[in-house]
Design a protein around this motif. Structure first.
Motif, PDB file in Angstrom:
ATOM      1  N   TRP A 142       0.819  -1.207   0.000  1.00  0.00           N
ATOM      2  CA  TRP A 142       0.000   0.000   0.000  1.00  0.00           C
ATOM      3  C   TRP A 142       0.854   1.258   0.000  1.00  0.00           C
ATOM      4  CZ3 TRP A 142      -4.515   1.399  -1.488  1.00  0.00           C
ATOM      5  CH2 TRP A 142      -5.142   2.542  -0.993  1.00  0.00           C
ATOM      6  N   GLU A 143       2.041   1.190   0.580  1.00  0.00           N
ATOM      7  CA  GLU A 143       2.914   2.363   0.630  1.00  0.00           C
ATOM      8  C   GLU A 143       3.316   2.837  -0.763  1.00  0.00           C
ATOM      9  OE1 GLU A 143       7.304   0.923   1.670  1.00  0.00           O
ATOM     10  OE2 GLU A 143       5.799   0.013   2.988  1.00  0.00           O
ATOM     11  N   TYR A 144       3.229   1.968  -1.754  1.00  0.00           N
ATOM     12  CA  TYR A 144       3.527   2.375  -3.126  1.00  0.00           C
ATOM     13  C   TYR A 144       2.403   3.216  -3.727  1.00  0.00           C
ATOM     14  CZ  TYR A 144       7.075  -1.343  -2.878  1.00  0.00           C
ATOM     15  OH  TYR A 144       8.140  -2.135  -2.523  1.00  0.00           O
ATOM     16  N   PHE A 145       1.209   3.154  -3.142  1.00  0.00           N
ATOM     17  CA  PHE A 145       0.042   3.848  -3.696  1.00  0.00           C
ATOM     18  C   PHE A 145      -0.321   5.121  -2.939  1.00  0.00           C
ATOM     19  CE2 PHE A 145      -0.399  -0.586  -4.893  1.00  0.00           C
ATOM     20  CZ  PHE A 145      -0.791  -0.518  -6.220  1.00  0.00           C
ATOM     21  N   THR A 146       0.231   5.305  -1.753  1.00  0.00           N
ATOM     22  CA  THR A 146      -0.222   6.407  -0.907  1.00  0.00           C
ATOM     23  C   THR A 146       0.250   7.774  -1.362  1.00  0.00           C
ATOM     24  OG1 THR A 146       1.693   6.143   0.548  1.00  0.00           O
ATOM     25  CG2 THR A 146      -0.335   4.926   1.129  1.00  0.00           C
ATOM     26  N   GLY A 147       1.260   7.826  -2.207  1.00  0.00           N
ATOM     27  CA  GLY A 147       1.813   9.120  -2.626  1.00  0.00           C
ATOM     28  C   GLY A 147       3.046   9.500  -1.850  1.00  0.00           C
ATOM     29  N   GLY A 148       3.517   8.611  -0.983  1.00  0.00           N
ATOM     30  CA  GLY A 148       4.775   8.841  -0.287  1.00  0.00           C
ATOM     31  C   GLY A 148       5.951   8.582  -1.211  1.00  0.00           C
ATOM     32  N   SER A 149       7.115   8.380  -0.641  1.00  0.00           N
ATOM     33  CA  SER A 149       8.320   8.264  -1.474  1.00  0.00           C
ATOM     34  C   SER A 149       8.674   6.825  -1.826  1.00  0.00           C
ATOM     35  CB  SER A 149       9.505   8.905  -0.748  1.00  0.00           C
ATOM     36  OG  SER A 149       9.727   8.263   0.500  1.00  0.00           O
ATOM     37  N   SER A 150       7.993   5.842  -1.264  1.00  0.00           N
ATOM     38  CA  SER A 150       8.361   4.452  -1.483  1.00  0.00           C
ATOM     39  C   SER A 150       8.067   4.007  -2.921  1.00  0.00           C
ATOM     40  CB  SER A 150       7.590   3.564  -0.501  1.00  0.00           C
ATOM     41  OG  SER A 150       8.078   2.250  -0.531  1.00  0.00           O
ATOM     42  N   THR A 151       8.991   3.244  -3.511  1.00  0.00           N
ATOM     43  CA  THR A 151       8.830   2.778  -4.892  1.00  0.00           C
ATOM     44  C   THR A 151       9.212   1.307  -5.012  1.00  0.00           C
ATOM     45  OG1 THR A 151      11.100   3.341  -5.554  1.00  0.00           O
ATOM     46  CG2 THR A 151       9.421   5.068  -5.787  1.00  0.00           C
ATOM     47  N   TRP A 152       8.741   0.693  -6.084  1.00  0.00           N
ATOM     48  CA  TRP A 152       9.101  -0.687  -6.407  1.00  0.00           C
ATOM     49  C   TRP A 152      10.561  -0.776  -6.889  1.00  0.00           C
ATOM     50  CZ3 TRP A 152       4.187   1.129  -7.785  1.00  0.00           C
ATOM     51  CH2 TRP A 152       3.080   0.383  -7.357  1.00  0.00           C
ATOM     52  N   ALA A 153      11.007   0.238  -7.617  1.00  0.00           N
ATOM     53  CA  ALA A 153      12.299   0.175  -8.306  1.00  0.00           C
ATOM     54  C   ALA A 153      13.465   0.475  -7.363  1.00  0.00           C
ATOM     55  CB  ALA A 153      12.313   1.150  -9.478  1.00  0.00           C
ATOM     56  N   TYR A 154      14.595  -0.188  -7.596  1.00  0.00           N
ATOM     57  CA  TYR A 154      15.819  -0.003  -6.807  1.00  0.00           C
ATOM     58  C   TYR A 154      16.558   1.272  -7.194  1.00  0.00           C
ATOM     59  CZ  TYR A 154      20.576  -1.052  -5.117  1.00  0.00           C
ATOM     60  OH  TYR A 154      21.815  -1.000  -4.508  1.00  0.00           O
ATOM     61  N   THR A 155      16.537   1.586  -8.477  1.00  0.00           N
ATOM     62  CA  THR A 155      17.194   2.800  -8.964  1.00  0.00           C
ATOM     63  C   THR A 155      16.210   3.613  -9.791  1.00  0.00           C
ATOM     64  OG1 THR A 155      17.972   2.115 -11.165  1.00  0.00           O
ATOM     65  CG2 THR A 155      19.226   1.332  -9.259  1.00  0.00           C
ATOM     66  N   ASP A 156      16.625   4.820 -10.132  1.00  0.00           N
ATOM     67  CA  ASP A 156      15.832   5.653 -11.039  1.00  0.00           C
ATOM     68  C   ASP A 156      16.411   5.634 -12.448  1.00  0.00           C
ATOM     69  OD1 ASP A 156      14.164   6.399  -8.935  1.00  0.00           O
ATOM     70  OD2 ASP A 156      15.510   8.033  -8.339  1.00  0.00           O
ATOM     71  N   ASN A 157      17.267   4.664 -12.706  1.00  0.00           N
ATOM     72  CA  ASN A 157      17.948   4.543 -13.993  1.00  0.00           C
ATOM     73  C   ASN A 157      17.079   3.735 -14.953  1.00  0.00           C
ATOM     74  OD1 ASN A 157      19.614   4.112 -16.153  1.00  0.00           O
ATOM     75  ND2 ASN A 157      21.290   3.188 -14.996  1.00  0.00           N
ATOM     76  N   PRO A 158      16.595   4.351 -16.044  1.00  0.00           N
ATOM     77  CA  PRO A 158      15.730   3.613 -16.973  1.00  0.00           C
ATOM     78  C   PRO A 158      16.506   2.725 -17.944  1.00  0.00           C
ATOM     79  CG  PRO A 158      15.990   5.850 -17.739  1.00  0.00           C
ATOM     80  CD  PRO A 158      16.753   5.761 -16.435  1.00  0.00           C
ATOM     81  N   ASP A 159      17.831   2.876 -18.008  1.00  0.00           N
ATOM     82  CA  ASP A 159      18.629   2.159 -19.014  1.00  0.00           C
ATOM     83  C   ASP A 159      19.082   0.808 -18.473  1.00  0.00           C
ATOM     84  OD1 ASP A 159      18.437   4.364 -20.778  1.00  0.00           O
ATOM     85  OD2 ASP A 159      20.084   5.353 -19.709  1.00  0.00           O
ATOM     86  N   ILE A 160      18.121  -0.013 -18.147  1.00  0.00           N
ATOM     87  CA  ILE A 160      18.389  -1.320 -17.561  1.00  0.00           C
ATOM     88  C   ILE A 160      18.195  -2.398 -18.621  1.00  0.00           C
ATOM     89  CG2 ILE A 160      17.648  -2.999 -15.827  1.00  0.00           C
ATOM     90  CD1 ILE A 160      19.034  -0.534 -14.666  1.00  0.00           C
ATOM     91  N   ILE A 161      19.130  -3.337 -18.686  1.00  0.00           N
ATOM     92  CA  ILE A 161      18.985  -4.485 -19.574  1.00  0.00           C
ATOM     93  C   ILE A 161      19.083  -5.739 -18.715  1.00  0.00           C
ATOM     94  CG2 ILE A 161      19.903  -5.734 -21.558  1.00  0.00           C
ATOM     95  CD1 ILE A 161      21.122  -3.109 -22.538  1.00  0.00           C
ATOM     96  N   ILE A 162      17.976  -6.435 -18.590  1.00  0.00           N
ATOM     97  CA  ILE A 162      17.937  -7.620 -17.745  1.00  0.00           C
ATOM     98  C   ILE A 162      18.923  -8.666 -18.276  1.00  0.00           C
ATOM     99  CG2 ILE A 162      16.495  -9.567 -17.032  1.00  0.00           C
ATOM    100  CD1 ILE A 162      15.998  -7.074 -15.473  1.00  0.00           C
ATOM    101  N   GLY A 163      19.726  -9.201 -17.352  1.00  0.00           N
ATOM    102  CA  GLY A 163      20.726 -10.190 -17.718  1.00  0.00           C
ATOM    103  C   GLY A 163      22.077  -9.588 -18.024  1.00  0.00           C
ATOM    104  N   GLN A 164      22.119  -8.259 -18.213  1.00  0.00           N
ATOM    105  CA  GLN A 164      23.389  -7.598 -18.527  1.00  0.00           C
ATOM    106  C   GLN A 164      23.765  -6.523 -17.509  1.00  0.00           C
ATOM    107  OE1 GLN A 164      23.804  -6.357 -22.651  1.00  0.00           O
ATOM    108  NE2 GLN A 164      22.298  -7.878 -23.323  1.00  0.00           N
ATOM    109  N   THR A 165      22.780  -5.902 -16.897  1.00  0.00           N
ATOM    110  CA  THR A 165      23.055  -4.855 -15.921  1.00  0.00           C
ATOM    111  C   THR A 165      23.479  -5.462 -14.586  1.00  0.00           C
ATOM    112  OG1 THR A 165      21.468  -3.351 -16.959  1.00  0.00           O
ATOM    113  CG2 THR A 165      22.076  -2.899 -14.678  1.00  0.00           C
ATOM    114  N   ASP A 166      24.573  -4.955 -14.042  1.00  0.00           N
ATOM    115  CA  ASP A 166      25.059  -5.382 -12.727  1.00  0.00           C
ATOM    116  C   ASP A 166      24.548  -4.386 -11.692  1.00  0.00           C
ATOM    117  OD1 ASP A 166      26.339  -6.163 -10.460  1.00  0.00           O
ATOM    118  OD2 ASP A 166      28.363  -6.184 -11.310  1.00  0.00           O
TER     119      ASP A 166
END
Length: 699
Positions: A308-332
């Protein structure tokens, strides 16, 4: 002699083409099946002499084959009856009675020499029928263009409906006359949702709830949806006739079928008492018995979660970083800096585990634990998530050990962003990872358009996918809670590890003012007819502006949130709010701590779709009863008859009620708690505030 034989054969065909009647065990329902002059199959359903379904056609049209709708003769009719009691692994009651009369009609299409069987089962609470395609010389593989099944209604009924859409079940429910739907549906379809694929023409979704002017409550849906597309309903709003509208693939094909198989059951639940609709077990009775030999590991679950904390409008997010340039299997990810507000981190999850252990919960759901959330809205991508690699700040081994030491399970989360084909590739590895790390349940998600790109959420391919996930999970002794999946059709009887689904507009829509006060007074008559919903109730802080950015307000009082644990049946119940809000209202939170998730019996005390529901349930194996009553935007007085209690005994009832000044708009957190002595002769009268409720525990 040949002439005599020919006359006898003609008489046989005529005699087997006359109307065939079937009555329900109590005699209140009468089904009539016949072939018209053109050999078209049709059926009619009466309840206590009133027309439920007027004469309605049946059959199919195929691609590249002659129509399967006419020129039939009846070659055989068989009748049988069944009356037995079976026990579900979990449920609203420990014993379910399956009492029905059956008629199996065998047809032959004279122009093609093709065979079709139609099996009818008539229960005291309604009708189920399905088509069966026997193995035969003249038909093996075929593609359905459309199913020609009709449900011709007797008038301009009141309807509780959402638009037919191949990709979503999350529209708000509209109440109107059938004749008004055409003027309303366009606006309703404008609702912003993650994926939409509107069905062409005037079409609405099942389960469809109807109320006739002469007092009949009618629910139309389907049971045992296996290897077949989900059914919506075309609406002829002049003749008030509904007809089957199967979900196609994006090539327009509705179903790829071979003989030796059957369709789902088409279901019509009917009564002149709304309570009987909610009490019906017709859809469960039409599903196959449990296919799992060992069910000892399947347990109903009460849980909290990093959600629920992801929906309340607080600062909590699902994502670990704010970097959109992620390639699964290649990004460390170990080389990337955390954004500082990733919710699924080890320390934070431990806080939830501690709270769960302190308050008697079974599990903690954690969303956002795995690699890939930076790219989670990239719907066109086939490979977004890893289901075996955690973010650097989520220590799988440490949390497994910590949770186990507290007697808590962690619920795995698999959001696929609807890349179903990629999920299937990873599925066995993902489930082995779960087993190795102590997880025994998973919440799956299918947000966005489906990959393979030729498929919709409710089409045949995806129907098979959801079931494949549940079947595969069972091999690993894993329970499943599927979100954004096709609406359920009672398959939880056959695969009881498929604990719950979302498949409708849940609590998360409250975080953007998305639900109306009558919403939860309708869902048990619509979405929940096919199976339990993971609705995620229990929000105590309904004004989300206290968190900062979000200005949404819930459409209920606090006490109504308590009552939903009883009225919105599920063996999987979440206390969805933040722990700090439960600490603030610890006396009200006691009801959530106490309320059961599995039941010996259920009693529908009051019900009217769109207005109010009051339900009592007895906890499995305990002398404890819980009652929930809810209302729409109108205040009302609930009359709660406790005659279901054992006679001659006294009990303590703790009543959680709306305060005198409670109102869902301006005073939702006003409530009172009192304890009274009750017996089986007690009738409680309790005021419910606008969009309010009452919750009672009896011990």
């Amino acid at each position: 002699m040949r002439k005599i034989i020919f006359i006898l054969l003609c008489l046989l065909i005529v005699n087997t083409s006359v109307a065939q009647n079937l009555n329900s065990p109590d005699g209140n329902l009468t089904l009539t099946f016949r072939l018209n002059d053109n050999g078209t199959p049709s059926y009619k359903l009466l309840f206590k002499g009133k027309t439920v379904i007027d004469e309605s056609k049946m059959g199919f049209t195929f691609n590249s084959l002659a129509s399967f709708t006419e020129k039939f003769v009846i070659t055989d009719t068989k009748f049988s009856t069944s009356d037995k009691v079976w026990q579900p692994v979990w449920g609203e009651q420990k014993d379910i009675r399956d009492n029905h009369n059956e008629m199996l009609v065998s047809l032959n299409q004279t122009s093609t020499n093709r065979k079709l069987n139609i099996r009818f089962r008539l229960f005291n609470d309604g009708l189920g029928f399905r088509y069966e395609f026997p193995v035969q010389e003249n038909l093996r593989h075929f593609t359905i263009k459309e199913e020609a099944t009709e449900f011709k209604l007797s008038g301009n009924h009141k309807a509780f409906w959402i638009p037919a859409d191949y990709d979503t079940n999350e529209f708000p429910i509209t109440i109107s006359k059938l004749s008004e739907i055409a003027d309303l549906i366009g606006k309703v379809r404008q609702e912003p949702l993650a994926a939409k694929a509107p069905a062409p023409g005037l079409a609405i979704q099942t389960p469809l709830m109807l109320k006739s002017d002469d007092g009949l409550y009618i629910n139309i849906h389907e049971a045992a949806l296996v290897n077949y597309p989900a059914m919506a309903l075309n609406l002829d709003d002049k003749a008030f006739c509904l007809s089957a509208h199967l979900t196609p693939d994006k090539n327009g094909n509705k179903g790829y079928i071979q003989t030796g198989t059957v369709t789902p059951w088409r279901t019509v639940v009917v009564s002149d008492d709304a309570r009987a609709i909610l009490a019906s077990k017709l859809i469960l009775n039409l599903n196959e018995p449990c296919k799992l030999e060992d069910t000892s590991w399947i347990k109903p679950v009460k849980y909290i979660g990093v959600w629920w904390e992801y929906f309340t409008g607080g600062s909590s997010t699902w994502a670990y970083t704010d970097n959109p340039d992620i390639i699964i299997g290649q990004t460390d990810y170990s080389k990337l800096k955390c954004n500082g507000h990733h919710g699924a981190n080890t320390a934070h999850v431990k806080e939830y585990i501690d709270f769960a252990a302190q308050n008697g919960f079974d599990a903690v759901l954690v969303e956002g634990w795995n690699e890939g959330w930076e790219d989670n809205w990239a719907y066109a991508k086939e490979h977004i998530y890893s289901f075996t690699k955690a973010y650097p700040d989520f220590d799988v081994k440490e949390l497994h050990q910590y949770a186990a030491s507290k007697g808590i399970k962690i619920i795995m989360h698999h959001e696929t962003t609807s890349s179903a084909i990629n999920y299937e590739r990873q599925l066995n590895d993902a489930f082995r990872f779960m087993v190795d790390n102590g997880y025994n349940s998973v919440k799956t998600g299918y947000v966005g358009p489906i990959i393979p790109r030729s498929e919709y959420h409710d089409g045949q391919w995806m129907v098979n996918h959801y079931l494949y996930v549940a079947e595969t999970a069972a091999k690993y002794k894993i329970m499943v809670d599927s979100h954004e999946a096709v609406r359920p059709t009672g398959l939880c009887r056959t695969y009881p590890n498929w604990l719950a689904q979302e498949s409708a507009r849940g609590t998360e829509f409250e975080s953007f003012n998305g639900n109306k006060p009558d919403h939860t007074t309708i869902l048990p008559f619509t979405r929940l007819m096919g199976g339990p919903m993971d609705y995620t109730p229990g929000i105590f802080q309904g004004d989300l502006s206290v968190y900062g950015k979000n200005k949404a307000k819930l459409s209920t009082t606090l006490v109504k949130q308590l009552a939903l644990y009883v009225t919105m049946y599920s063996p999987l119940q979440m206390a969805a709010d933040l722990p700090e809000n439960y600490k603030r209202y610890s006396d009200a939170f006691q009801f959530i701590r106490d309320v059961a998730v599995d039941w010996d019996n259920s009693y529908i005390l009051e019900a009217e779709p769109g207005d109010y529901i009051t339900i009592a349930r007895k906890a499995k194996g305990k002398n404890e009863w819980y009652i929930g009553g809810i209302t729409d935007e109108n205040a009302r007085e609930a009359v709660i008859d406790l005659s279901f209690l054992p006679k001659g005994q006294k009990f303590h009832a703790t009543i959680y009620a709306d305060g005198k000044d409670a109102h869902w708009i301006n005073n939702p957190q006003s409530y009172t708690i009192k304890t009274v002595t009750v017996t089986s002769t007690t009738k409680l009268k309790q005021r419910l505030a606008p969009s309010g409720g009452v919750a009672i525990s009896i011990k």
